[in-house]
Design a protein around this motif. Structure first.
Motif, PDB file in Angstrom:
ATOM      1  N   ILE A  16     -16.985  54.206 -13.258  1.00 43.69           N
ATOM      2  CA  ILE A  16     -16.178  54.526 -12.067  1.00 43.69           C
ATOM      3  C   ILE A  16     -16.869  53.931 -10.844  1.00 43.69           C
ATOM      4  CG2 ILE A  16     -15.111  56.352 -10.686  1.00 43.69           C
ATOM      5  CD1 ILE A  16     -15.558  58.231 -13.126  1.00 43.69           C
ATOM      6  N   PRO A  17     -16.165  53.061 -10.112  1.00 43.45           N
ATOM      7  CA  PRO A  17     -16.792  52.370  -8.982  1.00 43.45           C
ATOM      8  C   PRO A  17     -17.069  53.293  -7.794  1.00 43.45           C
ATOM      9  CG  PRO A  17     -14.684  51.344  -9.606  1.00 43.45           C
ATOM     10  CD  PRO A  17     -14.766  52.659 -10.290  1.00 43.45           C
ATOM     11  N   TRP A  18     -17.991  52.895  -6.996  1.00 45.16           N
ATOM     12  CA  TRP A  18     -18.321  53.559  -5.737  1.00 45.16           C
ATOM     13  C   TRP A  18     -17.038  53.689  -4.908  1.00 45.16           C
ATOM     14  CZ3 TRP A  18     -18.110  52.860  -0.480  1.00 45.16           C
ATOM     15  CH2 TRP A  18     -19.047  53.564   0.310  1.00 45.16           C
ATOM     16  N   GLY A  19     -16.845  54.841  -4.307  1.00 41.28           N
ATOM     17  CA  GLY A  19     -15.685  55.031  -3.445  1.00 41.28           C
ATOM     18  C   GLY A  19     -14.386  55.340  -4.168  1.00 41.28           C
ATOM     19  N   LYS A  20     -14.456  55.433  -5.506  1.00 41.64           N
ATOM     20  CA  LYS A  20     -13.266  55.775  -6.288  1.00 41.64           C
ATOM     21  C   LYS A  20     -13.529  57.050  -7.081  1.00 41.64           C
ATOM     22  CE  LYS A  20     -10.564  52.216  -5.403  1.00 41.64           C
ATOM     23  NZ  LYS A  20      -9.204  52.378  -4.849  1.00 41.64           N
ATOM     24  N   VAL A  21     -12.441  57.670  -7.545  1.00 46.23           N
ATOM     25  CA  VAL A  21     -12.587  58.843  -8.401  1.00 46.23           C
ATOM     26  C   VAL A  21     -11.716  58.689  -9.637  1.00 46.23           C
ATOM     27  CG1 VAL A  21     -13.075  60.413  -6.472  1.00 46.23           C
ATOM     28  CG2 VAL A  21     -10.714  60.117  -7.260  1.00 46.23           C
ATOM     29  N   ASP A  26      -8.400  61.457 -17.679  1.00 43.44           N
ATOM     30  CA  ASP A  26      -8.393  60.004 -17.808  1.00 43.44           C
ATOM     31  C   ASP A  26      -9.710  59.486 -18.377  1.00 43.44           C
ATOM     32  OD1 ASP A  26      -6.537  57.727 -17.216  1.00 43.44           O
ATOM     33  OD2 ASP A  26      -8.365  56.991 -16.272  1.00 43.44           O
ATOM     34  N   VAL A  27     -10.806  60.110 -18.003  1.00 43.79           N
ATOM     35  CA  VAL A  27     -12.091  59.728 -18.587  1.00 43.79           C
ATOM     36  C   VAL A  27     -12.046  59.967 -20.096  1.00 43.79           C
ATOM     37  CG1 VAL A  27     -14.540  60.339 -18.747  1.00 43.79           C
ATOM     38  CG2 VAL A  27     -13.472  60.078 -16.505  1.00 43.79           C
ATOM     39  N   ALA A  28     -11.471  61.105 -20.478  1.00 42.47           N
ATOM     40  CA  ALA A  28     -11.345  61.414 -21.909  1.00 42.47           C
ATOM     41  C   ALA A  28     -10.501  60.344 -22.607  1.00 42.47           C
ATOM     42  CB  ALA A  28     -10.707  62.784 -22.091  1.00 42.47           C
ATOM     43  N   ALA A  29      -9.413  59.938 -21.962  1.00 44.76           N
ATOM     44  CA  ALA A  29      -8.542  58.912 -22.545  1.00 44.76           C
ATOM     45  C   ALA A  29      -9.278  57.579 -22.658  1.00 44.76           C
ATOM     46  CB  ALA A  29      -7.284  58.762 -21.701  1.00 44.76           C
ATOM     47  N   MET A  30     -10.085  57.265 -21.635  1.00 47.57           N
ATOM     48  CA  MET A  30     -10.887  56.034 -21.700  1.00 47.57           C
ATOM     49  C   MET A  30     -11.844  56.079 -22.888  1.00 47.57           C
ATOM     50  SD  MET A  30     -12.127  54.879 -17.897  1.00 47.57           S
ATOM     51  CE  MET A  30     -11.930  56.228 -16.747  1.00 47.57           C
ATOM     52  N   TRP A 100      -9.057  55.828  -9.832  1.00 46.08           N
ATOM     53  CA  TRP A 100      -9.391  54.631 -10.607  1.00 46.08           C
ATOM     54  C   TRP A 100      -9.067  54.936 -12.055  1.00 46.08           C
ATOM     55  CZ3 TRP A 100     -12.978  53.101 -14.420  1.00 46.08           C
ATOM     56  CH2 TRP A 100     -13.155  51.716 -14.536  1.00 46.08           C
ATOM     57  N   PHE A 101      -8.025  54.255 -12.580  1.00 46.03           N
ATOM     58  CA  PHE A 101      -7.573  54.569 -13.931  1.00 46.03           C
ATOM     59  C   PHE A 101      -7.651  53.348 -14.834  1.00 46.03           C
ATOM     60  CE2 PHE A 101      -5.369  57.415 -10.995  1.00 46.03           C
ATOM     61  CZ  PHE A 101      -5.829  58.623 -11.475  1.00 46.03           C
ATOM     62  N   ARG A 102      -8.280  53.540 -15.973  1.00 47.90           N
ATOM     63  CA  ARG A 102      -8.442  52.446 -16.917  1.00 47.90           C
ATOM     64  C   ARG A 102      -8.020  52.818 -18.336  1.00 47.90           C
ATOM     65  NH1 ARG A 102      -8.746  49.977 -13.205  1.00 47.90           N
ATOM     66  NH2 ARG A 102      -9.956  48.152 -12.599  1.00 47.90           N
ATOM     67  N   ALA A 103      -7.467  54.004 -18.475  1.00 47.03           N
ATOM     68  CA  ALA A 103      -7.114  54.444 -19.824  1.00 47.03           C
ATOM     69  C   ALA A 103      -5.915  53.671 -20.349  1.00 47.03           C
ATOM     70  CB  ALA A 103      -6.805  55.928 -19.821  1.00 47.03           C
ATOM     71  N   PRO A 104      -5.914  53.367 -21.638  1.00 45.48           N
ATOM     72  CA  PRO A 104      -4.768  52.710 -22.254  1.00 45.48           C
ATOM     73  C   PRO A 104      -3.532  53.586 -22.123  1.00 45.48           C
ATOM     74  CG  PRO A 104      -6.335  53.475 -23.908  1.00 45.48           C
ATOM     75  CD  PRO A 104      -6.984  53.627 -22.577  1.00 45.48           C
ATOM     76  N   ALA A 105      -2.372  52.949 -21.978  1.00 49.39           N
ATOM     77  CA  ALA A 105      -1.132  53.687 -21.761  1.00 49.39           C
ATOM     78  C   ALA A 105      -0.859  54.708 -22.866  1.00 49.39           C
ATOM     79  CB  ALA A 105       0.031  52.713 -21.653  1.00 49.39           C
ATOM     80  N   ILE A 106      -0.841  54.235 -24.084  1.00 47.29           N
ATOM     81  CA  ILE A 106      -0.587  55.141 -25.206  1.00 47.29           C
ATOM     82  C   ILE A 106      -1.579  54.891 -26.343  1.00 47.29           C
ATOM     83  CG2 ILE A 106       1.070  55.872 -26.942  1.00 47.29           C
ATOM     84  CD1 ILE A 106       3.261  54.998 -24.983  1.00 47.29           C
ATOM     85  N   PRO A 107      -2.485  55.836 -26.555  1.00 43.04           N
ATOM     86  CA  PRO A 107      -3.482  55.702 -27.625  1.00 43.04           C
ATOM     87  C   PRO A 107      -2.865  55.681 -29.007  1.00 43.04           C
ATOM     88  CG  PRO A 107      -4.059  57.507 -26.129  1.00 43.04           C
ATOM     89  CD  PRO A 107      -2.672  57.037 -25.776  1.00 43.04           C
TER      90      PRO A 107
END
Length: 107
Positions: A16-21, A26-30, A100-107
DNA sequence: GCCATGGCTAGTA
DNA sequence: GCCATGGCTAGTA
């Protein structure tokens, strides 16, 4: 020895980049498990210090700090403000702006 | 059993 | 505001 999920969770938080949350879910999904939000909480609780995690960048789905103010919530808010993250009157972060979201749309 | 969740519903206004 | 969820740990017949 950590499980693969725990390792991926740690990596996701570190990314997770500086200045983002990001959010617990979503972390779990990542990390590969959409239902693993509580594990993310556990990892944050037990590994933040040892792994040097940017723990303050994880908030709940509503863009709010989940941690009790006296148990670190106040510090979390201060750290985020120091990174330029804004809270509205009701203590909420606009995730469309700071999320900041990076999780795949559908696992 | 713990844990810093999340999603859905009942019950108000 | 209720409760299903899931990886992990403490503590044990």
């Amino acid at each position: 020895m950590q499980s693969a999920f725990t390792r991926k969770t740690i990596d996701a938080i570190l990314s997770i980049p500086w200045g983002k949350v990001s959010t617990y879910g979503d972390v779990a999904a990542m990390a590969g498990n959409r239902r693993g939000a509580r594990q993310v909480a556990r990892v944050l609780h037990s590994c933040s210090r040892t792994e040097g995690l940017p723990w303050h960048r994880v908030v709940n789905r509503e863009g709010r700090i989940s941690l009790d103010p006296m148990q670190g919530g106040d510090l979390q808010k201060r750290l985020l403000i120091d990174e330029g993250v804004e809270f509205n009157r009701s203590g909420r972060i606009d995730l469309a702006l700071y999320g900041w979201f990076r999780a795949p749309a559908i696992p």
